[in-house]
Motif scaffolding. Sequence first.
Motif, PDB file in Angstrom:
ATOM      1  N   THR A  29      28.845  23.581  64.732  1.00 43.49           N
ATOM      2  CA  THR A  29      28.776  22.158  64.395  1.00 43.49           C
ATOM      3  C   THR A  29      27.750  21.914  63.300  1.00 43.49           C
ATOM      4  OG1 THR A  29      29.456  21.478  66.621  1.00 43.49           O
ATOM      5  CG2 THR A  29      28.278  19.850  65.280  1.00 43.49           C
ATOM      6  N   ARG A  30      26.586  22.544  63.407  1.00 48.56           N
ATOM      7  CA  ARG A  30      25.558  22.396  62.367  1.00 48.56           C
ATOM      8  C   ARG A  30      26.051  22.963  61.039  1.00 48.56           C
ATOM      9  NH1 ARG A  30      22.251  23.714  66.822  1.00 48.56           N
ATOM     10  NH2 ARG A  30      22.177  25.923  66.261  1.00 48.56           N
ATOM     11  N   PHE A  31      26.771  24.075  61.109  1.00 53.59           N
ATOM     12  CA  PHE A  31      27.319  24.661  59.884  1.00 53.59           C
ATOM     13  C   PHE A  31      28.269  23.686  59.203  1.00 53.59           C
ATOM     14  CE2 PHE A  31      31.184  26.577  58.146  1.00 53.59           C
ATOM     15  CZ  PHE A  31      30.668  27.245  57.048  1.00 53.59           C
ATOM     16  N   TYR A  32      29.187  23.100  59.950  1.00 59.76           N
ATOM     17  CA  TYR A  32      30.176  22.199  59.355  1.00 59.76           C
ATOM     18  C   TYR A  32      29.514  20.967  58.758  1.00 59.76           C
ATOM     19  CZ  TYR A  32      34.322  24.694  60.985  1.00 59.76           C
ATOM     20  OH  TYR A  32      35.310  25.618  61.171  1.00 59.76           O
ATOM     21  N   GLU A  33      28.445  20.487  59.369  1.00 60.56           N
ATOM     22  CA  GLU A  33      27.748  19.333  58.822  1.00 60.56           C
ATOM     23  C   GLU A  33      27.203  19.640  57.430  1.00 60.56           C
ATOM     24  OE1 GLU A  33      24.817  18.571  61.768  1.00 60.56           O
ATOM     25  OE2 GLU A  33      26.180  17.479  63.119  1.00 60.56           O
TER      26      GLU A  33
ATOM     27  N   ARG B 143      52.732  19.038  64.356  1.00 57.98           N
ATOM     28  CA  ARG B 143      52.747  20.495  64.419  1.00 57.98           C
ATOM     29  C   ARG B 143      54.087  20.971  64.949  1.00 57.98           C
ATOM     30  NH1 ARG B 143      47.439  21.659  67.941  1.00 57.98           N
ATOM     31  NH2 ARG B 143      48.468  20.063  69.215  1.00 57.98           N
ATOM     32  N   ASP B 144      54.515  22.150  64.482  1.00 55.44           N
ATOM     33  CA  ASP B 144      55.803  22.632  64.969  1.00 55.44           C
ATOM     34  C   ASP B 144      55.697  23.134  66.402  1.00 55.44           C
ATOM     35  OD1 ASP B 144      54.376  24.939  64.557  1.00 55.44           O
ATOM     36  OD2 ASP B 144      55.838  25.893  63.235  1.00 55.44           O
ATOM     37  N   LYS B 145      54.463  23.358  66.879  1.00 51.77           N
ATOM     38  CA  LYS B 145      54.233  23.711  68.276  1.00 51.77           C
ATOM     39  C   LYS B 145      53.017  22.938  68.779  1.00 51.77           C
ATOM     40  CE  LYS B 145      55.931  28.486  67.869  1.00 51.77           C
ATOM     41  NZ  LYS B 145      55.563  29.923  68.005  1.00 51.77           N
ATOM     42  N   GLY B 146      53.157  22.362  69.948  1.00 53.76           N
ATOM     43  CA  GLY B 146      52.013  21.681  70.541  1.00 53.76           C
ATOM     44  C   GLY B 146      51.911  20.201  70.276  1.00 53.76           C
ATOM     45  N   GLY B 147      52.900  19.624  69.571  1.00 56.88           N
ATOM     46  CA  GLY B 147      52.860  18.189  69.345  1.00 56.88           C
ATOM     47  C   GLY B 147      51.918  17.810  68.210  1.00 56.88           C
ATOM     48  N   PRO B 148      51.626  16.503  68.049  1.00 52.05           N
ATOM     49  CA  PRO B 148      50.794  16.041  66.933  1.00 52.05           C
ATOM     50  C   PRO B 148      49.368  16.568  67.026  1.00 52.05           C
ATOM     51  CG  PRO B 148      51.172  14.269  68.504  1.00 52.05           C
ATOM     52  CD  PRO B 148      52.058  15.390  68.925  1.00 52.05           C
ATOM     53  N   LEU B 149      48.715  16.668  65.875  1.00 48.88           N
ATOM     54  CA  LEU B 149      47.321  17.104  65.829  1.00 48.88           C
ATOM     55  C   LEU B 149      46.460  16.037  66.488  1.00 48.88           C
ATOM     56  CD1 LEU B 149      45.483  19.357  64.654  1.00 48.88           C
ATOM     57  CD2 LEU B 149      45.183  17.899  62.648  1.00 48.88           C
ATOM     58  N   ARG B 150      45.666  16.442  67.446  1.00 45.58           N
ATOM     59  CA  ARG B 150      44.873  15.490  68.220  1.00 45.58           C
ATOM     60  C   ARG B 150      43.469  15.329  67.648  1.00 45.58           C
ATOM     61  NH1 ARG B 150      48.585  17.753  71.296  1.00 45.58           N
ATOM     62  NH2 ARG B 150      49.594  16.536  72.922  1.00 45.58           N
ATOM     63  N   ALA B 151      42.942  14.122  67.802  1.00 44.60           N
ATOM     64  CA  ALA B 151      41.596  13.835  67.316  1.00 44.60           C
ATOM     65  C   ALA B 151      40.563  14.510  68.213  1.00 44.60           C
ATOM     66  CB  ALA B 151      41.363  12.316  67.305  1.00 44.60           C
ATOM     67  N   ALA B 152      39.424  14.815  67.635  1.00 43.36           N
ATOM     68  CA  ALA B 152      38.303  15.378  68.388  1.00 43.36           C
ATOM     69  C   ALA B 152      37.023  14.759  67.850  1.00 43.36           C
ATOM     70  CB  ALA B 152      38.262  16.897  68.253  1.00 43.36           C
ATOM     71  N   ARG B 153      36.186  14.282  68.728  1.00 48.13           N
ATOM     72  CA  ARG B 153      34.995  13.557  68.292  1.00 48.13           C
ATOM     73  C   ARG B 153      34.046  14.446  67.491  1.00 48.13           C
ATOM     74  NH1 ARG B 153      32.125  10.788  72.546  1.00 48.13           N
ATOM     75  NH2 ARG B 153      33.918  10.945  73.910  1.00 48.13           N
ATOM     76  N   ASP B 154      34.078  15.758  67.715  1.00 49.50           N
ATOM     77  CA  ASP B 154      33.155  16.649  67.027  1.00 49.50           C
ATOM     78  C   ASP B 154      33.814  17.398  65.869  1.00 49.50           C
ATOM     79  OD1 ASP B 154      34.797  18.169  68.601  1.00 49.50           O
ATOM     80  OD2 ASP B 154      33.228  19.473  69.398  1.00 49.50           O
ATOM     81  N   ARG B 155      35.000  16.952  65.437  1.00 49.91           N
ATOM     82  CA  ARG B 155      35.696  17.619  64.342  1.00 49.91           C
ATOM     83  C   ARG B 155      35.683  16.724  63.105  1.00 49.91           C
ATOM     84  NH1 ARG B 155      39.298  21.823  63.517  1.00 49.91           N
ATOM     85  NH2 ARG B 155      40.777  21.544  61.814  1.00 49.91           N
ATOM     86  N   ALA B 156      35.029  17.184  62.052  1.00 51.65           N
ATOM     87  CA  ALA B 156      34.938  16.406  60.818  1.00 51.65           C
ATOM     88  C   ALA B 156      36.320  16.253  60.191  1.00 51.65           C
ATOM     89  CB  ALA B 156      33.992  17.090  59.830  1.00 51.65           C
ATOM     90  N   VAL B 157      36.598  15.085  59.662  1.00 52.96           N
ATOM     91  CA  VAL B 157      37.923  14.787  59.123  1.00 52.96           C
ATOM     92  C   VAL B 157      38.259  15.649  57.913  1.00 52.96           C
ATOM     93  CG1 VAL B 157      39.354  12.969  58.125  1.00 52.96           C
ATOM     94  CG2 VAL B 157      37.862  12.453  60.041  1.00 52.96           C
ATOM     95  N   TRP B 158      37.237  16.039  57.125  1.00 53.53           N
ATOM     96  CA  TRP B 158      37.527  16.821  55.920  1.00 53.53           C
ATOM     97  C   TRP B 158      38.189  18.153  56.255  1.00 53.53           C
ATOM     98  CZ3 TRP B 158      35.376  21.651  55.144  1.00 53.53           C
ATOM     99  CH2 TRP B 158      34.225  21.978  55.882  1.00 53.53           C
ATOM    100  N   ARG B 159      38.015  18.621  57.476  1.00 48.02           N
ATOM    101  CA  ARG B 159      38.611  19.895  57.865  1.00 48.02           C
ATOM    102  C   ARG B 159      40.137  19.815  57.966  1.00 48.02           C
ATOM    103  NH1 ARG B 159      35.542  21.647  63.135  1.00 48.02           N
ATOM    104  NH2 ARG B 159      37.037  23.387  62.982  1.00 48.02           N
ATOM    105  N   ASP B 160      40.670  18.626  57.927  1.00 49.04           N
ATOM    106  CA  ASP B 160      42.125  18.457  57.968  1.00 49.04           C
ATOM    107  C   ASP B 160      42.658  17.778  56.714  1.00 49.04           C
ATOM    108  OD1 ASP B 160      42.646  19.577  60.596  1.00 49.04           O
ATOM    109  OD2 ASP B 160      41.564  17.857  61.383  1.00 49.04           O
ATOM    110  N   LEU B 161      41.837  17.720  55.677  1.00 48.96           N
ATOM    111  CA  LEU B 161      42.265  17.045  54.456  1.00 48.96           C
ATOM    112  C   LEU B 161      43.507  17.690  53.861  1.00 48.96           C
ATOM    113  CD1 LEU B 161      41.874  14.987  52.210  1.00 48.96           C
ATOM    114  CD2 LEU B 161      40.291  16.592  51.112  1.00 48.96           C
TER     115      LEU B 161
END
Length: 221
Positions: A151-155, A14-32
């Motif tokens: 979270t239920r919505f994203y699932e 990211r141009d601000k805030g450093g690299p995108l960090r992993a989150a256990r509750d964030r589905a990977v498709w949201r960053d495809l």
Amino acid sequence: MDLPPAVDPYVVERDKGGPLRAARDRAVWRDLDALLLKERPGSKSAERRPAAFDALGELPRRCWRAWECGRWPGTRKRRTATGSGTRPPPPAVLAHVEEADPDGAAAIATGRSQAEAAASNLGRALASAWQAVYPNRDSTERDGFASRARTRFYERAEHEFWQTVDDPSHRPAFRRLALDAFDEAARALKSTVHGMDAVAKARAGLTRPPRKKTRATPKPA
């Protein structure tokens, strides 16, 4: 001599805030789309795909695979967690990298953006209803209430998203899924007449399409 910081070629920067960090509750498709687009614009910071993806065009498509992994540091209450997996459906998804299929990459980015917008509207509507019912409670309870519904919505939205990837003409039902998630979560707030009124008002705002902001035209002097 001052040297620029080293860049990991396998993370989204990211141009601000450093690299995108992993989150256990964030589905990977949201960053495809952050992997497919050379640069994904954002409201707060732009994101650049991993540098390793820039060399995909030099490799046969049959060799393309995307493997994701993450590590979440533990706390006193939670153990350190790790996760990994090959994301579906390779190599078909990676065939939509911007260099090979700019329209496909843009369509995937649009689908992801629509899902994020629906989830954001869902969260605001639930937070509004919760605040009206429990105005004196800690805001962390409100945030947790809305977060669980998102979270239920994203699932459920993931299936719609992949359908859009497979068929760009498919119109994902993100708004309907957001309404379903709202109705399920809002049942807990409808034990009183006041609660039912608060839920109805918040739901009405969720069903209306967002208004487009227009700039006022200055009147001639």
